[in-house]
Design a protein around this motif. Structure first.
Motif, mmCIF file in Angstrom:
data_model
loop_
_atom_site.group_PDB
_atom_site.id
_atom_site.type_symbol
_atom_site.label_atom_id
_atom_site.label_comp_id
_atom_site.label_asym_id
_atom_site.label_seq_id
_atom_site.Cartn_x
_atom_site.Cartn_y
_atom_site.Cartn_z
ATOM 1 N N MET A 1 0.776 -1.257 -0.094
ATOM 2 C CA MET A 1 -0.126 -0.148 -0.054
ATOM 3 C C MET A 1 0.751 1.268 -0.095
ATOM 4 N N ASN A 2 0.460 2.193 -0.763
ATOM 5 C CA ASN A 2 1.356 3.569 -0.974
ATOM 6 C C ASN A 2 0.930 4.253 0.180
ATOM 7 N N LYS A 3 1.973 4.471 1.142
ATOM 8 C CA LYS A 3 1.539 5.293 2.256
ATOM 9 C C LYS A 3 1.483 6.806 2.286
ATOM 10 N N ASN A 4 2.006 7.353 1.037
ATOM 11 C CA ASN A 4 1.621 8.738 0.492
ATOM 12 C C ASN A 4 0.313 8.992 0.208
ATOM 13 N N ASP A 182 0.451 13.027 -0.710
ATOM 14 C CA ASP A 182 1.544 14.010 -0.210
ATOM 15 C C ASP A 182 2.538 14.618 -0.951
ATOM 16 N N ILE A 183 2.241 15.609 -1.869
ATOM 17 C CA ILE A 183 3.066 16.014 -2.801
ATOM 18 C C ILE A 183 4.176 16.993 -2.470
ATOM 19 N N LYS A 184 5.528 16.678 -2.809
ATOM 20 C CA LYS A 184 6.793 17.549 -2.148
ATOM 21 C C LYS A 184 6.974 18.623 -3.420
ATOM 22 N N PRO A 186 10.067 20.367 -3.882
ATOM 23 C CA PRO A 186 11.616 20.659 -3.724
ATOM 24 C C PRO A 186 12.240 21.983 -4.249
ATOM 25 N N GLY A 187 12.942 22.774 -3.617
ATOM 26 C CA GLY A 187 13.265 23.887 -4.151
ATOM 27 C C GLY A 187 12.429 25.186 -3.645
ATOM 28 N N LYS A 188 11.281 24.946 -3.307
ATOM 29 C CA LYS A 188 10.132 26.087 -2.791
ATOM 30 C C LYS A 188 10.304 26.111 -1.172
ATOM 31 N N PRO A 189 10.001 27.315 -0.569
ATOM 32 C CA PRO A 189 10.272 27.473 0.565
ATOM 33 C C PRO A 189 9.523 26.483 1.544
ATOM 34 N N ASP B 28 3.450 26.835 -4.586
ATOM 35 C CA ASP B 28 4.639 27.543 -4.396
ATOM 36 C C ASP B 28 5.179 27.313 -3.022
ATOM 37 N N VAL B 29 4.857 26.592 -2.186
ATOM 38 C CA VAL B 29 5.476 26.055 -1.030
ATOM 39 C C VAL B 29 5.621 24.706 -0.896
ATOM 40 N N ASP B 30 6.607 24.265 -0.198
ATOM 41 C CA ASP B 30 7.131 22.735 0.099
ATOM 42 C C ASP B 30 6.411 22.396 1.323
ATOM 43 N N PHE B 31 5.038 22.004 1.548
ATOM 44 C CA PHE B 31 4.433 21.703 2.617
ATOM 45 C C PHE B 31 4.808 20.949 3.441
ATOM 46 N N GLN B 32 5.249 21.106 4.809
ATOM 47 C CA GLN B 32 5.903 19.981 5.595
ATOM 48 C C GLN B 32 4.922 18.939 6.612
ATOM 49 N N GLY B 33 3.915 19.937 7.188
ATOM 50 C CA GLY B 33 2.911 18.980 7.846
ATOM 51 C C GLY B 33 2.495 20.140 8.844
ATOM 52 N N VAL B 34 1.604 19.641 9.794
ATOM 53 C CA VAL B 34 1.073 20.301 10.903
ATOM 54 C C VAL B 34 1.688 20.045 12.275
ATOM 55 N N ILE B 35 2.021 21.021 13.042
ATOM 56 C CA ILE B 35 2.447 20.697 14.376
ATOM 57 C C ILE B 35 1.129 21.038 15.194
ATOM 58 N N LEU B 36 0.526 20.336 15.993
ATOM 59 C CA LEU B 36 -0.417 20.608 17.167
ATOM 60 C C LEU B 36 0.037 20.643 18.353
#
Lengths: 246, 159
Positions: A1-4, A182-184, A186-189, B28-36
């Protein structure tokens, strides 16, 4: 199963009715008007009725929560597959038999149509059928975490048989299906969200990581984690990793 | 003070959370997640959870963060303290909470001007109507826009 990847199959309930037992089809839901289990000794009653948001000028006890109905089919919260009901949502209200309302800071008891704004992210859609669960405590209750958790838990137990039937429904028959990856980028803030939530006591708490989306069973209270920060993925959030107890 | 009916985030709100929806889907951003993070009663713990949150973000090499809360009053202490801890790590930080005419900050700092008001009521008060003053998608877009500007100003992204 793809966990993403998280797939949410939405079954659109066109017809919600009260009947002797729980029964669900691709487009209809039947529920009893009271719990089929023995309620806690501290409770006087749990009454369930169906409400049309377009016709709801009647008195209610304070709104403790608005709850979606969703269940895990495959995987855990945040990945795999969940089946969710649309067209129906749950409002939980509560007070004791003398009218003392169950809230921490400000009560929303009054006429339902005046005490809730429909069609927001946190409230039912005005096209939904609302399952209104009203819990009445006996008058000598203690207002503490255990009592409040028991009330939320009783509502959760009432909903669980719906989830058990929903779990075995074929996703191919769903009205809509959504896939969240869950899309990354890379290179963006790199950006994170910090959510500060309640964690101090009765009706001022949150549960995380229950077994079911938006559920209670096996959930861990943020108070019991001493309010320490925890990291959740966007998909865990979307899949109901949090149950509010505020 | 605490969380009133018009600002409290229901289980349904978390399920449909507009802030997560908007930020997680922005290319435009690389989303990392939510800190609860919770809001403890004890002052020592209030400071500790704020520091721990900042450490997490620093270790994640976060450039910018949006902090939101559904309460007001005493919880402002946690809110501003956590913003300060995050800011002190060189991370751009903006906030979202209910202010209106009723809930001015209990504590102020250099960060309070980067907190957007989610009030929707005409009276600017806790209306005791569920859903009335909740954070919505428009608030989320405003906060993300402000964060992007702040990250540029703070030198988090090449100009």
């Amino acid at each position: 199963m793809n966990k993403n990847t998280l797939t949410i199959n939405a079954f659109s309930m066109q017809d919600v009715t009260i009947g002797p037992k729980y029964h669900i089809t691709n487009t209809s839901l039947e529920i009893p008007d009271h719990p089929l289990f023995d309620i806690d000794d501290r409770l006087k009653s749990i009454k369930v009725k169906l409400v049309d948001p377009k016709d709801c000028h009647f008195k209610i006890n304070t709104i403790m929560d608005v709850i979606p109905i969703s269940t895990k089919v495959l995987g855990n919260i945040g990945y795999g597959m969940s089946n969710t009901l649309t067209g129906v949502s749950v409002i939980l209200t509560g007070a004791d038999e003398t009218g003392v309302q169950l809230h921490e800071f400000g009560s929303s008891n009054g006429y339902l149509d005046e005490k809730i704004k429909f069609d927001t992210d946190g409230t039912p859609s005005s096209d939904d059928t609302i399952i209104l669960i009203d819990v009445t405590l006996k008058s000598d209750f203690e207002f503490n975490r255990k009592t409040c958790e028991m009330v939320f838990n009783s509502a959760d137990q009432f909903l669980q048989p719906i989830r058990e039937e929903l779990k075995v429904m074929n996703g191919r028959n769903a009205a809509e299906s959504f896939e969240y990856e869950d899309i990354k980028h890379p290179g963006k803030p790199k950006v994170a969200v910090v959510k500060e939530v309640a964690g101090q006591g009765a009706m001022y708490d949150n549960m995380v990581f229950a077994k079911e989306p938006g559920g209670i069973e096996k959930g861990i209270s943020i108070i019991d984690m001493d309010n320490m920060p925890i990291l959740l993925s966007a998909n865990e959030y979307r899949d109901g990793a949090i149950h509010a107890l505020v | 003070m605490g969380i009133g009916p018009s600002t409290k985030e229901t289980t349904m709100h978390h399920f449909h959370d507009p802030l997560v929806r908007v930020v997680a889907s922005d290319p435009d951003v690389d989303f990392q997640g939510v800190i609860l993070v919770g809001t403890p009663q004890d002052n020592y713990l209030k400071n500790l959870v704020g520091r721990r949150t900042a450490f997490w973000l620093e270790a994640m090499r976060t450039n910018g963060a949006i902090i939101s809360a559904d309460g007001w009053g005493n919880s402002d202490v946690d809110f501003i303290n956590t913003m300060t801890e995050i800011g002190d790590k060189g991370i751009s930080i903006v906030g979202l909470k209910f202010i209106g005419k009723q809930a001015g900050f209990v504590v102020e700092s250099e960060h309070t001007k980067f907190v957007l008001d989610i009030n929707k009521s005409k009276s600017g008060t806790e209306t005791e109507i569920v859903g009335d003053n909740n954070l919505n998608e428009k608030d989320a877009h405003k906060a993300l826009g402000l964060l992007k500007l702040k990250m540029r100003k703070d030198g988090q992204v090449p100009k």
